[in-house]
Design an enzyme around this catalytic site. Structure first.
Site, PDB file in Angstrom:
ATOM      1  N   THR A   1       0.899  -1.163   0.000  1.00 56.01           N
ATOM      2  CA  THR A   1       0.000   0.000   0.000  1.00 56.01           C
ATOM      3  C   THR A   1       0.930   1.202   0.000  1.00 56.01           C
ATOM      4  O   THR A   1       2.027   1.127   0.583  1.00 56.01           O
ATOM      5  CB  THR A   1      -0.918   0.046   1.241  1.00 56.01           C
ATOM      6  OG1 THR A   1      -0.094   0.190   2.400  1.00 56.01           O
ATOM      7  CG2 THR A   1      -1.770  -1.206   1.377  1.00 56.01           C
ATOM      8  N   HIS A   2       0.533   2.265  -0.634  1.00 50.33           N
ATOM      9  CA  HIS A   2       1.414   3.440  -0.797  1.00 50.33           C
ATOM     10  C   HIS A   2       2.746   3.037  -1.423  1.00 50.33           C
ATOM     11  O   HIS A   2       3.762   3.695  -1.187  1.00 50.33           O
ATOM     12  CB  HIS A   2       1.691   4.130   0.542  1.00 50.33           C
ATOM     13  CG  HIS A   2       0.484   4.372   1.375  1.00 50.33           C
ATOM     14  ND1 HIS A   2      -0.218   5.548   1.355  1.00 50.33           N
ATOM     15  CD2 HIS A   2      -0.184   3.558   2.241  1.00 50.33           C
ATOM     16  CE1 HIS A   2      -1.237   5.473   2.191  1.00 50.33           C
ATOM     17  NE2 HIS A   2      -1.256   4.268   2.729  1.00 50.33           N
TER      18      HIS A   2
ATOM     19  N   SER B   1      17.618  -2.137 -25.829  1.00 53.60           N
ATOM     20  CA  SER B   1      18.062  -0.746 -25.933  1.00 53.60           C
ATOM     21  C   SER B   1      19.128  -0.661 -27.013  1.00 53.60           C
ATOM     22  O   SER B   1      19.934  -1.577 -27.171  1.00 53.60           O
ATOM     23  CB  SER B   1      18.650  -0.299 -24.596  1.00 53.60           C
ATOM     24  OG  SER B   1      19.510   0.800 -24.787  1.00 53.60           O
TER      25      SER B   1
ATOM     26  N   LYS C   1      19.704  -4.322 -21.493  1.00 56.88           N
ATOM     27  CA  LYS C   1      18.310  -3.963 -21.210  1.00 56.88           C
ATOM     28  C   LYS C   1      17.279  -4.865 -21.884  1.00 56.88           C
ATOM     29  O   LYS C   1      17.465  -5.307 -23.009  1.00 56.88           O
ATOM     30  CB  LYS C   1      18.060  -2.530 -21.670  1.00 56.88           C
ATOM     31  CG  LYS C   1      18.852  -1.517 -20.881  1.00 56.88           C
ATOM     32  CD  LYS C   1      18.032  -0.920 -19.778  1.00 56.88           C
ATOM     33  CE  LYS C   1      17.115   0.112 -20.366  1.00 56.88           C
ATOM     34  NZ  LYS C   1      16.223   0.684 -19.416  1.00 56.88           N
TER      35      LYS C   1
ATOM     36  N   GLU D   1       4.173  -0.955 -21.530  1.00 58.18           N
ATOM     37  CA  GLU D   1       4.269   0.508 -21.459  1.00 58.18           C
ATOM     38  C   GLU D   1       3.360   1.163 -22.502  1.00 58.18           C
ATOM     39  O   GLU D   1       2.723   2.182 -22.240  1.00 58.18           O
ATOM     40  CB  GLU D   1       5.701   0.958 -21.704  1.00 58.18           C
ATOM     41  CG  GLU D   1       6.656   0.600 -20.582  1.00 58.18           C
ATOM     42  CD  GLU D   1       8.085   0.951 -20.955  1.00 58.18           C
ATOM     43  OE1 GLU D   1       8.577   1.977 -20.515  1.00 58.18           O
ATOM     44  OE2 GLU D   1       8.710   0.183 -21.722  1.00 58.18           O
TER      45      GLU D   1
ATOM     46  N   TYR E   1     -31.136  14.417 -36.393  1.00 58.64           N
ATOM     47  CA  TYR E   1     -29.808  14.284 -36.996  1.00 58.64           C
ATOM     48  C   TYR E   1     -29.190  15.649 -37.277  1.00 58.64           C
ATOM     49  O   TYR E   1     -29.860  16.558 -37.776  1.00 58.64           O
ATOM     50  CB  TYR E   1     -29.894  13.483 -38.311  1.00 58.64           C
ATOM     51  CG  TYR E   1     -28.542  13.351 -38.974  1.00 58.64           C
ATOM     52  CD1 TYR E   1     -27.640  12.373 -38.566  1.00 58.64           C
ATOM     53  CD2 TYR E   1     -28.140  14.241 -39.975  1.00 58.64           C
ATOM     54  CE1 TYR E   1     -26.383  12.272 -39.135  1.00 58.64           C
ATOM     55  CE2 TYR E   1     -26.882  14.138 -40.557  1.00 58.64           C
ATOM     56  CZ  TYR E   1     -26.014  13.154 -40.125  1.00 58.64           C
ATOM     57  OH  TYR E   1     -24.763  13.054 -40.690  1.00 58.64           O
TER      58      TYR E   1
HETATM   59  N1  ARG Z   1     -22.099  10.460 -43.806  1.00 54.95           N
HETATM   60  C1  ARG Z   1     -23.208  10.925 -43.038  1.00 54.95           C
HETATM   61  C2  ARG Z   1     -23.031  10.521 -41.569  1.00 54.95           C
HETATM   62  O1  ARG Z   1     -22.225   9.692 -41.287  1.00 54.95           O
HETATM   63  C3  ARG Z   1     -24.440  10.380 -43.584  1.00 54.95           C
HETATM   64  C4  ARG Z   1     -25.687  11.092 -43.170  1.00 54.95           C
HETATM   65  C5  ARG Z   1     -25.923  12.327 -43.897  1.00 54.95           C
HETATM   66  N2  ARG Z   1     -27.281  12.691 -43.726  1.00 54.95           N
HETATM   67  C6  ARG Z   1     -27.731  13.901 -44.092  1.00 54.95           C
HETATM   68  N3  ARG Z   1     -28.986  14.106 -43.872  1.00 54.95           N
HETATM   69  N4  ARG Z   1     -26.969  14.799 -44.621  1.00 54.95           N
HETATM   70  O2  ARG Z   1     -23.655  11.056 -40.672  1.00 54.95           O
END
Ligand code: ARG
Length: 458
Positions: free
Chosen positions: A156-157, A278, A284, A291, A318
């Site tokens: 610990t520590h 190394s 080494k 890592e 969207y």
């Molecule tokens: N390449 C676009 C994306 O990955 C596709 C969708 C585009 N849709 C749009 N309504 N412009 O999001």
């Protein structure tokens, strides 16, 4: 300039720099397979529902299957002048089957298409990641099983504290990974949702059967709200979050093992397959793979942050911003998979230096808590026992003495409760054996745990 899915209302065309900035074909080509799968299910549904003629549905399905095969065989050539993978597949399909290709995009939009493709991609990769977490767990349990007799110092520590079974330490990692697996499995539940058919955002007036597509694509559920369907990227953030925690765990395991292989600790060696030398110091042997796993894990919190900031304050439905969730997502799932696979290989190649480790657990200071417990069992209060053992430790430190060398008379000066049997406690094998609490490093309990995991992970 390649055809677009949206050209007709435009007279001008996108500037070269706009194209470079907005096109996603260079990275979203990773969705090609899933785009074909989703399109096949969609085309079949359109045919079944009489939205397009059955013969067009078969032509679409046939063409998409050919494209899918070429993606799988690595023969599909993406056209960098296509806006994105969805456009590219649409164009190639038209070339392959002609006019019926124009009916594929009926009752869908790229908004629901892209998120459905991403969900399919995630499901595939989540299954792989979950299997890889389990593979690493199995490697750890096998190691624990084979090395049940090895006792190591625990810290610990970063200061020597008490001795434990090395198997117990390995099973600690197994527990961490079990939680990681649970997080990926949990994310999977919310990822397995069919969003195709939500169309742009409002659904469609065409008589689609969304549940049909859900079944074909083996999603668990059909999404219930078309707005949320095209808006939601929580599942990606959850996956990135699960990966960030897993990555953090891997760095802690790496750190333990990097210490174990230093010449100062010298508990174990790692197979040459995971080390480099190394260029200047011939003696080494550097644990580079560990890592680099430790180092590379730094990207997960970064990617998670990128995704959270990307989605923060986006209005509903969207938005084009959402296109750039993909580089982050792909990077996260591919990197964590590589790391997990490597870790399982590394553990299989760890060799314990048993003779050296045996020497390292001899110090009597490892057993002070056991002496404390000895006195408590004889009715001494915890505080008094702590003071007694503390005074003994001071005497040993000040005069270079050992408790095992003290005659009983001297021990009695510290506490009249000491008897000769206290010296039996000064051995690592006894120290692990006297532990009784549930979840402790007692060899019988560790054995039960090993067997439990062996059964569970089969
Ligand atoms: N390449 C676009 C994306 O990955 C596709 C969708 C585009 N849709 C749009 N309504 N412009 O999001």
């Amino acid at each position: 300039m390649a055809a677009r899915l949206w050209g007709s209302r435009f007279t001008g065309s996108l500037s070269k720099l706009s194209e470079k900035f907005t096109y996603s074909i260079s990275y979203d080509s990773k969705l090609a397979l899933y785009d074909c799968m989703a399109s096949i299910a969609h085309a079949q549904m359109l045919g079944e529902q009489g939205i397009i003629p059955k013969k067009d549905a078969s032509a679409l399905t046939g063409g998409l299957k050919i494209l899918m095969k070429s993606v799988e065989d690595g023969k599909y050539v993406y056209d960098p002048s296509s806006e994105d993978v969805h456009t590219d597949i649409q164009i190639k399909l038209k070339k392959l089957i002609g006019q019926p290709a124009d009916k594929l995009h009926t009752a869908r939009s790229r908004n629901d298409q892209v998120v459905t493709d991403v969900r399919l991609y995630c499901l595939d990769h989540l299954d792989n990641i979950i299997a890889l977490v389990e593979g690493f767990q199995i490697a750890l349990v096998n190691f624990a099983d084979k090395n049940q007799d090895v006792i190591i110092p625990a810290y610990t520590h970063m200061q020597s504290a008490q001795v434990v079974l090395m198997s117990h330490q390995m099973l600690a990692y197994v527990e961490m990974l079990e939680r990681d697996k649970g997080r990926f499995q949990d994310a999977r539940k919310r990822t397995s949702l069919n969003t195709l058919g939500a169309c742009a955002l409002a659904g469609t007036s065409l008589p689609t059967d969304r549940d049909y597509v859900t079944k074909k694509l083996e999603f668990d559920q059909t999404s219930a709200n078309s707005i949320d369907s095209v808006s939601d990227r929580d599942f990606i953030i959850e996956i990135a979050s699960a990966a960030a925690i897993t990555g953090m765990h891997l760095t802690r395991i790496c750190e333990d093992w990097i210490l174990w292989v230093t010449s100062e600790f010298n508990f174990a060696s790692i197979d040459d397959a995971f080390c480099t030398g190394s260029s200047i110091m011939p003696h080494k042997k550097n644990p580079d793979v560990l890592e680099l796993i430790r180092g590379t894990a730094s990207k997960f919190p970064g990617r998670l942050m990128e995704l959270l900031v990307l989605m923060k304050a986006l209005p509903s439905t969207y938005n084009r911003d959402m296109q750039i969730d993909k580089p982050a997502l792909f990077d996260v799932v591919e990197t964590i998979a590589d790391m997990l696979e490597l870790m399982a290989q590394v553990v299989a190649g760890i060799k314990i230096k048993k003779d050296i480790v045996k020497e390292r657990v001899k110090s009597e200071y490892f057993f002070t808590v056991d002496i404390l417990d000895y006195l408590i069992k004889k009715g001494v209060s915890y505080r008094d026992a702590h003071d007694t053992v503390g005074a003994m430790v001071k005497e040993c430190l000040d005069h270079g003495r050992k408790i095992s060398d003290m005659p009983l008379g001297q021990l009695k000066k510290y506490s009249m409760h000491f008897e000769e049997d206290i010296k039996n406690l000064l051995k690592p094998e006894v120290s692990v054996r006297v532990k009784k609490s549930l979840g402790s490093t007692n060899p019988d309990m560790v054995k039960v745990q090993i067997n439990k995991w062996k059964k569970r992970l089969k």
